[in-house]
Design an enzyme around this catalytic site. Structure first.
Site, short mmCIF file in Angstrom:
data_model
loop_
_atom_site.label_atom_id
_atom_site.label_comp_id
_atom_site.label_asym_id
_atom_site.label_seq_id
_atom_site.Cartn_x
_atom_site.Cartn_y
_atom_site.Cartn_z
N HIS A 1 9.45 1.10 1.42
CA HIS A 1 9.01 1.76 2.66
C HIS A 1 9.02 3.28 2.46
CE1 HIS A 1 8.88 3.15 6.79
NE2 HIS A 1 8.43 1.96 7.13
N GLU B 1 0.86 1.96 4.77
CA GLU B 1 1.33 2.77 5.88
C GLU B 1 1.14 4.25 5.56
OE1 GLU B 1 4.44 0.45 8.37
OE2 GLU B 1 5.47 1.36 6.69
#
Ligand code: PGA
Length: 224
Positions: free
Chosen positions: A101, A150
């Site tokens: 992430h 993302e």
């Protein structure tokens, strides 16, 4: 198959985690259309609570088809690494794990080689890694079946990336159709359909809006 992944990040205490799971269960249990879509494997719901609440959420949702994921796993295989949670410890506990992430890359200085190892550790432990990438400069290790794109500027900003740009990035990543491509970054119940309505977008990774069970439920419903 469309994936809906809730990433709670470092939010909620035990009581709040408990109440989220109970409310969410109440919403999905009485939704026959949703239940049928899950049965037909048209959708897969994954909740990634912080480590301390994985077992609470898992046990409250055990009669449902909701899957549990972790937000990270150790680079190490196990042993004398205080504070770490290894992939092996999570075998049988979770089905999925987020790896790489952008917040891990930014605040914990994770590099491609660390991420590569985490992907390998997860796979060896029978856990499906969901590799998060910020763009096409991030390396996608071999064998990754789910990629979540993302863009950093879209995360938590309210400025979700336009779907055309997202599809452009999908092409730029050079992934095959057998790799699931997810979008994440300021997804809400109002913009979810723009993404999951696309054949080439296989799901959503939801942060802020997943903290509210009602909003996450609405996001999932946008695909039905
Ligand atoms: P956001 O976070 O939905 O709050 O933008 C997404 C993520 O970082 O996974």
């Amino acid at each position: 198959m469309k994936y809906f992944i809730a990433n709670w990040k470092a939010n909620k205490n035990e009581k709040e985690a408990d109440s989220w799971a109970q409310s969410f269960l109440g919403l999905i249990e009485k939704d026959d259309v949703l239940q049928k879509s899950i049965e037909k494997t048209e959708i897969e719901i994954v909740v990634c609570p912080p480590f301390p609440f994985i077992s609470t959420v898992k046990s409250l949702l055990k009669e449902s088809s909701v899957k549990i994921g972790a937000q990270d796993i150790s680079y190490f295989g196990g042993g004398a690494y205080t504070g770490e949670v290894s992939a092996r410890m999570l075998t049988g506990v979770i089905d999925y794990v987020l790896v790489g992430h952008s917040e891990r890359r930014q605040y914990f200085h994770e590099k491609d080689y660390t991420i590569d190892q985490k992907v390998a550790n997860a796979k060896e432990a029978g856990i499906e890694p969901i590799l998060c990438v910020r763009g096409n400069h991030d390396v996608i290790p071999g064998g990754v079946g789910i990629v979540a794109y993302e863009p950093v500027e879209a995360i938590g900003s309210g400025a979700n990336q336009p779907v055309e740009k997202t599809l452009e990035m999908r092409s730029g990543l050079h992934i095959g159709r057998d790799t699931a491509f997810l979008y994440g970054g300021s997804v809400t119940e109002d913009n979810a359909l723009e993404y999951v309505g696309q054949d080439k977008i296989d799901g959503l990774l939801v942060g802020g809006a997943s903290l509210d069970p009602g909003r996450f439920y609405k996001i999932i419903n946008s695909a039905l």
